[in-house]
Design a protein around this motif. Structure first.
Motif, PDB file in Angstrom:
ATOM      1  N   GLU A 134       1.117  -6.946   5.263  1.00  0.00           N
ATOM      2  CA  GLU A 134       0.389  -7.215   4.027  1.00  0.00           C
ATOM      3  C   GLU A 134       0.897  -8.448   3.285  1.00  0.00           C
ATOM      4  O   GLU A 134       0.128  -9.107   2.591  1.00  0.00           O
ATOM      5  CB  GLU A 134       0.475  -5.986   3.102  1.00  0.00           C
ATOM      6  CG  GLU A 134      -0.168  -4.750   3.723  1.00  0.00           C
ATOM      7  CD  GLU A 134       0.132  -3.480   2.939  1.00  0.00           C
ATOM      8  OE1 GLU A 134       0.568  -3.583   1.782  1.00  0.00           O
ATOM      9  OE2 GLU A 134      -0.061  -2.387   3.502  1.00  0.00           O
ATOM     10  N   THR A 151       0.843  -1.188   0.000  1.00  0.00           N
ATOM     11  CA  THR A 151       0.000   0.000   0.000  1.00  0.00           C
ATOM     12  C   THR A 151       0.884   1.245   0.000  1.00  0.00           C
ATOM     13  O   THR A 151       1.816   1.337   0.790  1.00  0.00           O
ATOM     14  CB  THR A 151      -0.872   0.029   1.272  1.00  0.00           C
ATOM     15  OG1 THR A 151      -1.462  -1.245   1.432  1.00  0.00           O
ATOM     16  CG2 THR A 151      -1.943   1.098   1.178  1.00  0.00           C
ATOM     17  N   ARG A 169       4.751  -2.449   6.530  1.00  0.00           N
ATOM     18  CA  ARG A 169       3.687  -2.837   5.599  1.00  0.00           C
ATOM     19  C   ARG A 169       3.902  -4.246   5.057  1.00  0.00           C
ATOM     20  O   ARG A 169       2.963  -5.019   4.927  1.00  0.00           O
ATOM     21  CB  ARG A 169       3.614  -1.829   4.453  1.00  0.00           C
ATOM     22  CG  ARG A 169       2.954  -0.512   4.858  1.00  0.00           C
ATOM     23  CD  ARG A 169       3.104   0.527   3.777  1.00  0.00           C
ATOM     24  NE  ARG A 169       4.474   1.022   3.706  1.00  0.00           N
ATOM     25  CZ  ARG A 169       5.023   1.502   2.599  1.00  0.00           C
ATOM     26  NH1 ARG A 169       4.353   1.517   1.477  1.00  0.00           N
ATOM     27  NH2 ARG A 169       6.261   1.956   2.629  1.00  0.00           N
TER      28      ARG A 169
END
Lengths: 181, 237
Positions: free
Chosen positions: B159, B43, B155
């Protein structure tokens, strides 16, 4: 016509940058044709004999003597160049910047694993230059005109910089010569 | 294809699809926009601001800004590159980046960007902050002196790895990378093969016992500036 004069010095450095200067190999003969060395470990002149075109500074400022030498260079040189990471950012000596000075002294002279100092004295002779609280890069002490990064800068970097400056050309380093290691 | 969006980057017309960011549209068109905190597959974060471009004259981060019809984007201009140079200078003085003995040297994206912009010395005074190191994990090392708070590991861990090994704590100058344990990385479920470890652009999150594997001259950014592969893929003409 007198040849331009070049001065060099090592402050808080390891002389690796001077070694890199010698590493220009046989081009050193060409360099001698182009310039005269003034105050420098290369000819062991202790003091300036006159005005210099270029001053090469290796190492940062870790004590008051470094600062005095650096200011002397600034006063005598038309162009001052920081050579190598120690001169540009403090380098390895600057690792002590996050440690209190007192702790550095204690480790070096009292508590280090290889220290033999039964009297427990920390050297404080007036002849010894006083340590600064931090190691400073040269451009935070005097105005510096150019920086040649690297640890040490490649011999080609030093050669190209000197040739450019002595021929009144702009100092532009190609991508492959800008390195921090 | 009625869904195409036309915009201009540095005077060049490119087309993009709705919802695409400026950065990804530019990349597809062979225009390299420098970036640090952005990593494909994660992201967008918009925290490092290296990808700042001027959109119709206003600064925007290219990794988070969606494309819109008729945008005039300035990317490779002296003004924008000047802003990026300042950001890089700040990243260097705000941490303790000792390139000369860093295992990541030659493969480090921060260093490579500084090379690309021809930075020989940062213009700001060095801060020499007090940072900590976590070597508790048998295979991974956290060296916070080099952390630029890009959040790529944070992240990637969430993720891609489905873990939550890393996070930020603190604010402003006191912000730092922390681990999902009382104190030590060793007490988390982080593993050496995690994508989070490979995601670090600098020498902050390192695999132990693999340092200096590539000799000088064969490392990622020894000969070509970072981003060269993207601009090399640009359509000719």
């Amino acid at each position: 016509m007198a040849k331009p004069r070049v001065a060099t010095t090592s402050l808080a450095g390891c002389f690796g940058c001077h070694m890199s200067l010698l590493d220009i190999d046989e081009r050193i003969l060409q360099l001698i044709e182009l310039v005269d060395f003034d105050k420098s470990p290369i000819d062991d002149f202790k003091n300036f004999t006159g005005r210099c075109a270029v001053g090469l500074i290796e190492g940062g400022c870790c004590n008051e003597e470094n600062v005095a030498v650096l200011r002397d260079f600034r006063a005598h040189c038309d162009v001052l160049i920081s050579v190598g990471d120690c001169a540009i950012m403090g380098g390895i000596p600057a690792l002590r910047n996050t440690i209190p000075l007192e702790e550095c002294y204690r480790e070096a002279y009292l508590e280090g694993p290889t220290v033999h100092n039964p009297a427990g004295r920390i050297p404080n002779d007036p002849e010894l230059p006083l340590l600064l609280n931090k190691v400073y890069p040269c451009h935070e002490v005097v105005k510096v005109d150019y920086h040649l990064p690297g640890c040490p800068p490649l011999a080609d970097t030093l050669w190209q910089a000197l040739v450019a400056l002595l021929n009144n050309q702009p100092l532009e380093l190609p991508y492959e010569l800008v390195k921090y290691d | 294809m009625s869904q195409k969006i036309e915009l201009t980057i540095d005077g060049r017309e490119i087309s993009a699809v709705p919802g695409q960011t400026i950065l990804s549209a530019a990349e597809e068109a062979g225009v390299y926009i420098p970036r640090l905190c952005h990593l494909k597959g994660l992201t967008p974060h918009g925290s490092c601001r290296i990808c700042t471009v001027l959109v119709n004259g206003r600064p925007q981060s290219a990794c988070t800004q969606p494309v819109a019809p008729g945008m005039l984007v300035e990317n490779d201009t002296p003004k924008v590159n000047g802003l990026r140079r300042n950001l890089l200078d700040m990243l260097f003085v705000e941490g303790n980046h000792f390139c000369m003995f860093c295992e990541k040297s030659g493969n480090c994206e921060l260093q490579a960007l500084a090379y690309r912009f021809g930075i020989t010395a940062p213009k700001y005074p060095y801060m020499f902050p007090q940072r900590t190191l976590d070597a508790s994990h048998p295979d991974i090392l956290i060296e916070r002196n080099r952390c630029i708070l890009c959040g790529r590991c944070v992240r990637a861990s969430q993720e891609l790895d489905g873990k939550h090994a890393f996070d930020f704590i603190g604010r402003g100058a006191h912000k730092r990378l922390h681990v999902n344990a009382e104190a030590r990385l060793a007490d988390t479920d982080a593993a050496v093969e995690d994508r989070a470890v490979a995601a670090c652009p600098v020498g902050s999150l390192l695999r132990k016992r693999v340092g200096y594997a590539l000799p000088v001259g064969r490392r990622a950014y020894d000969h070509q500036p970072i981003g060269s592969e993207i601009s090399a893929a640009a359509p000719q003409g």
